[in-house]
Design a protein around this motif. Sequence first.
Motif, PDB file in Angstrom:
ATOM      1  N   ARG A  39      50.962  41.647  63.081  1.00  0.00           N
ATOM      2  CA  ARG A  39      50.419  41.319  61.945  1.00  0.00           C
ATOM      3  C   ARG A  39      51.505  41.448  60.805  1.00  0.00           C
ATOM      4  NH1 ARG A  39      46.511  40.641  57.802  1.00  0.00           N
ATOM      5  NH2 ARG A  39      47.132  42.100  56.057  1.00  0.00           N
ATOM      6  N   CYS A  40      51.392  40.555  59.975  1.00  0.00           N
ATOM      7  CA  CYS A  40      52.548  40.638  58.935  1.00  0.00           C
ATOM      8  C   CYS A  40      51.786  41.091  57.637  1.00  0.00           C
ATOM      9  CB  CYS A  40      53.012  39.157  58.770  1.00  0.00           C
ATOM     10  SG  CYS A  40      54.016  38.980  57.192  1.00  0.00           S
ATOM     11  N   ARG A  41      52.359  42.232  56.975  1.00  0.00           N
ATOM     12  CA  ARG A  41      51.664  42.353  55.841  1.00  0.00           C
ATOM     13  C   ARG A  41      52.510  41.671  54.663  1.00  0.00           C
ATOM     14  NH1 ARG A  41      52.857  44.395  50.828  1.00  0.00           N
ATOM     15  NH2 ARG A  41      51.418  45.639  49.913  1.00  0.00           N
ATOM     16  N   PRO A  42      51.947  40.454  54.057  1.00  0.00           N
ATOM     17  CA  PRO A  42      52.587  39.549  53.064  1.00  0.00           C
ATOM     18  C   PRO A  42      52.285  40.165  51.855  1.00  0.00           C
ATOM     19  CG  PRO A  42      50.303  38.869  53.839  1.00  0.00           C
ATOM     20  CD  PRO A  42      50.392  40.250  54.594  1.00  0.00           C
ATOM     21  N   PRO A  43      53.446  40.379  51.121  1.00  0.00           N
ATOM     22  CA  PRO A  43      53.496  40.816  49.831  1.00  0.00           C
ATOM     23  C   PRO A  43      52.724  40.009  48.784  1.00  0.00           C
ATOM     24  CG  PRO A  43      55.601  40.320  50.288  1.00  0.00           C
ATOM     25  CD  PRO A  43      54.687  40.432  51.681  1.00  0.00           C
ATOM     26  N   CYS A  44      52.706  38.652  49.132  1.00  0.00           N
ATOM     27  CA  CYS A  44      52.070  37.608  48.273  1.00  0.00           C
ATOM     28  C   CYS A  44      50.613  37.840  48.205  1.00  0.00           C
ATOM     29  CB  CYS A  44      52.285  36.215  48.843  1.00  0.00           C
ATOM     30  SG  CYS A  44      53.894  35.689  48.128  1.00  0.00           S
ATOM     31  N   PHE A  45      49.740  38.271  49.433  1.00  0.00           N
ATOM     32  CA  PHE A  45      48.516  38.165  49.583  1.00  0.00           C
ATOM     33  C   PHE A  45      48.098  39.219  48.585  1.00  0.00           C
ATOM     34  CE2 PHE A  45      44.643  39.573  51.464  1.00  0.00           C
ATOM     35  CZ  PHE A  45      44.200  38.470  51.782  1.00  0.00           C
ATOM     36  N   MET A  46      48.606  40.490  48.574  1.00  0.00           N
ATOM     37  CA  MET A  46      48.146  41.446  47.597  1.00  0.00           C
ATOM     38  C   MET A  46      48.326  41.091  46.182  1.00  0.00           C
ATOM     39  SD  MET A  46      49.100  42.682  50.437  1.00  0.00           S
ATOM     40  CE  MET A  46      48.410  43.374  51.899  1.00  0.00           C
ATOM     41  N   ILE A  47      49.381  40.493  45.685  1.00  0.00           N
ATOM     42  CA  ILE A  47      49.495  40.180  44.318  1.00  0.00           C
ATOM     43  C   ILE A  47      48.620  39.129  43.951  1.00  0.00           C
ATOM     44  CG2 ILE A  47      51.389  38.842  42.902  1.00  0.00           C
ATOM     45  CD1 ILE A  47      53.544  40.493  44.783  1.00  0.00           C
ATOM     46  N   MET A  48      48.358  38.239  45.015  1.00  0.00           N
ATOM     47  CA  MET A  48      47.442  36.983  44.495  1.00  0.00           C
ATOM     48  C   MET A  48      46.053  37.593  44.320  1.00  0.00           C
ATOM     49  SD  MET A  48      48.908  34.071  44.246  1.00  0.00           S
ATOM     50  CE  MET A  48      47.489  33.344  44.131  1.00  0.00           C
ATOM     51  N   SER A  49      45.536  38.652  45.052  1.00  0.00           N
ATOM     52  CA  SER A  49      44.474  39.098  45.014  1.00  0.00           C
ATOM     53  C   SER A  49      44.362  39.710  43.481  1.00  0.00           C
ATOM     54  CB  SER A  49      44.219  40.319  45.835  1.00  0.00           C
ATOM     55  OG  SER A  49      44.799  41.503  45.598  1.00  0.00           O
ATOM     56  N   GLY A  50      45.344  39.851  42.801  1.00  0.00           N
ATOM     57  CA  GLY A  50      45.455  40.548  41.354  1.00  0.00           C
ATOM     58  C   GLY A  50      45.327  39.581  40.295  1.00  0.00           C
ATOM     59  N   VAL A  51      45.814  38.059  40.878  1.00  0.00           N
ATOM     60  CA  VAL A  51      46.125  37.302  39.902  1.00  0.00           C
ATOM     61  C   VAL A  51      44.928  36.788  38.887  1.00  0.00           C
ATOM     62  CG1 VAL A  51      46.404  34.587  39.572  1.00  0.00           C
ATOM     63  CG2 VAL A  51      48.082  36.019  40.926  1.00  0.00           C
ATOM     64  N   SER A  52      43.768  36.831  39.559  1.00  0.00           N
ATOM     65  CA  SER A  52      42.396  36.634  38.722  1.00  0.00           C
ATOM     66  C   SER A  52      42.598  37.874  37.607  1.00  0.00           C
ATOM     67  CB  SER A  52      41.328  36.878  39.741  1.00  0.00           C
ATOM     68  OG  SER A  52      40.132  36.625  39.203  1.00  0.00           O
ATOM     69  N   ARG A  53      42.869  39.043  37.798  1.00  0.00           N
ATOM     70  CA  ARG A  53      43.044  39.963  36.895  1.00  0.00           C
ATOM     71  C   ARG A  53      43.954  39.614  35.806  1.00  0.00           C
ATOM     72  NH1 ARG A  53      44.650  42.198  33.631  1.00  0.00           N
ATOM     73  NH2 ARG A  53      45.378  44.428  33.037  1.00  0.00           N
ATOM     74  N   LEU A  54      45.083  39.021  36.268  1.00  0.00           N
ATOM     75  CA  LEU A  54      45.909  38.829  35.479  1.00  0.00           C
ATOM     76  C   LEU A  54      45.885  37.590  34.207  1.00  0.00           C
ATOM     77  CD1 LEU A  54      49.420  38.879  37.585  1.00  0.00           C
ATOM     78  CD2 LEU A  54      48.668  40.412  36.034  1.00  0.00           C
ATOM     79  N   VAL A  55      45.056  36.645  34.809  1.00  0.00           N
ATOM     80  CA  VAL A  55      44.577  35.509  33.924  1.00  0.00           C
ATOM     81  C   VAL A  55      43.380  35.714  33.151  1.00  0.00           C
ATOM     82  CG1 VAL A  55      46.029  33.933  35.357  1.00  0.00           C
ATOM     83  CG2 VAL A  55      43.479  34.091  35.623  1.00  0.00           C
ATOM     84  N   ASN A  56      42.517  36.601  33.604  1.00  0.00           N
ATOM     85  CA  ASN A  56      41.345  36.672  32.792  1.00  0.00           C
ATOM     86  C   ASN A  56      41.545  37.214  31.121  1.00  0.00           C
ATOM     87  OD1 ASN A  56      40.040  35.845  34.947  1.00  0.00           O
ATOM     88  ND2 ASN A  56      39.003  37.870  35.476  1.00  0.00           N
ATOM     89  N   GLY A  57      41.044  36.509  30.296  1.00  0.00           N
ATOM     90  CA  GLY A  57      41.312  37.000  29.009  1.00  0.00           C
ATOM     91  C   GLY A  57      42.193  36.340  28.292  1.00  0.00           C
ATOM     92  N   GLY A  58      43.176  35.583  28.977  1.00  0.00           N
ATOM     93  CA  GLY A  58      44.141  35.016  28.695  1.00  0.00           C
ATOM     94  C   GLY A  58      43.973  33.194  28.196  1.00  0.00           C
TER      95      GLY A  58
END
Lengths: 402, 157, 165
Positions: free
Chosen positions: A362-381
């Motif tokens: 199993r690979c813990r991919p750092p991007c995957f976690m960050i992508m899960s937060g992208v929705s939060r980053l762009v909302n409201g912008g």
Amino acid sequence: MEKTATLARELNIREMTLHMGPSHPAMHGTIRMFLELDGETVVSSDVEIGYLHRGFEKTCENRTYHQAIIYTDRLNYVSPLINNFGYAMAVEKLFGVDVPERCKYIRVIMSEICRITDHLTNVGASAMELGAITAFLYMIKAREMLWKLIEEVAGGRGVTPSYVRIGGVKDDLPEGFQGRTLEAFKVTREVLQEIHGLLTKNRIFVDRTKGVGAITADEAMSYGFTGPCLRSTGVAYDVRKAQPYMVYDKMNFEVPVGTNGDNYDRYLVRMEEIQQSMRICEQALFSMPPGPIKIDDPRITFPSKKDVYGKMESLINHFKLFMNGHGIMPPKGEVYQAVEGANGELGFYVISDGSGRPYRLRCRPPCFMIMSGVSRLVNGGMVADIVPTFGSVNMIGGECDR
Amino acid sequence: MAIESALGESVVLTRTDKVLGWARKYSLFLYPFVTACCGMEYMATAASHYDIDRFGAGLPRFSPRQADVLFVVGTISHKQAPILKRVWEQMCEPKWVVAFGGCTCSGGPYDNYATVQGIDTIVPVDVYIPGCPPRPETVLDGIMKLQEKIQNQKQEL
Amino acid sequence: MEESLTLKKLRERFPASIIDTHSFRGDDTAVVKRVDVVDICRFLKESPDLSYNFLMDLTAVDYLQMNNPPKTERFEVVYHLYSIKYNHRVRIKAPLTEADPTIDSLTPLWAVANWLERECWDMFGIRFDGHPDLKRILLYEQFEGHPLRKDYPLTGRQPLIGPKN
């Protein structure tokens, strides 16, 4: 308020649904975004990934420990050697062995060169998406020099070198490597100077990135952010410092942190990390001890090619390690090994059942976690801010979707 | 022959096919359908060091309606396949497809449940560029092969 | 070898739900009963002298073909937690049976659990109770089966368009 509502009714204003991607000019790495828009403001968004799902984990479970190396290359293909080393370290941890000192130094140097290329690509590409194509061309120039170094050492250009071997590395550094590295760093430093001049105080760049895509430290941790994205919020978590592996504990370097967790801070953190990486490389190049580059254990490491062609024992050993049912067989058990990838903590969780193939990789991919937060980053912008935000989190498809 | 010598160098005689081919092969508008690792080598090829511009293919168009050549750069998964097909269908004739990298040619190292085993099962391919990923020199060679193909084919008007 | 603080605390606090603990190669691991996973994780996260504030990874393992030694339960959900404050890690594993691969969702504790659990559902078919939107993430809706299960063939292609091979 009432007036606005009446106006909205009369003008028939309603929220609009927009699909962004999956084939979008600014989406290097394919994702699809479902956006709910109120005018130009993003009300809500949903990110769909998986367009580059290549079955990394399943494939590796059907390959031997040695064969899995080439698949790790293609996880984060902008800094493949870090993945290589992370995976090899996980398997070495299963064996409970430690690689020789020189090998560790080589791994540190190559990891850091890869980290530099990764950050150069990311900063260049996200600047290009804002229209600063000059920055991109300059950075690719520096990256090309560094890729040449990787090619000298590993034989493959910067994308898929497959340099690591379980228990060591493929070959020692070539002659004159030190001098050429320092030369390449000189060019890189010049490029960084130029980029600083072009971007850091550039009005357009600052306006487009400052305060955009911001996240607080607590939220970032809840989303599992690591790497530059977490450090830009002010949390100085770096696996190289927190749990030093290889020889990072002997290196003198700093972990740059930001304050606002916005795109601009992510840019600054990455720029500073390039400087720190060069610092680590230079220290390692000058303090590197001589010695073997792999473990001397016929159950784990391959004999050198010269011996395979010249000695009977080595030939037999070579065959045994490559034959089905033999090969590298770590003892039964499970380990998790984390390294600091270019995007954050890159973990490998390996389960061995004692056979020649990983039972589970199993690979813990750092991007995957960050992508899960992208929705939060762009909302409201704004819609236009999605592209710089997405660029600055540095999503790498191969790693995110595996 | 006689006419040509009489006219000197003021007029060049040629066939429509040839002149159209010549024009088309030096004004390639690429659509880089970049999905994976090969994209890094595509970037390297496009940037100043290798300079794809020398072949008249420097300007990527990100709208399929404005592009001539579909560059499929990187692994195509089964999830991605319908999108690729749709992009290809949106392109205007004449159009060409280049399979960039091992994964697009044959599935590459990924012989598993998720990956399309060669994009030629979905769209017709004109030039295959092998390599995982191909070096920029190979890419440029592929572009030259494509140019040759364009020059020699029957030109639709 | 002495047991680490985390495992000791877990034993004290949840004596009934800890099935087993071990520390192979320094990785602290606790195998726990699935019903208590959320409570245990909340305890690990909120207890001030542990403060595991990171859900580093969440995945599962299919032990169908494991015969060294064979397992009684087919699946195991694996959580990797990390604490920035104390710089320590722990692995929590919860076995699940094949007949009922269901476990409680960690989404109230960590936002990242949302996607990780979706991935787990996608790849292993493990259901997470209380998850707001449990659907496929890496594969497409039309895909049947769960590829990382050991009985799914490696080349079990299910193309949306084009031929199978």
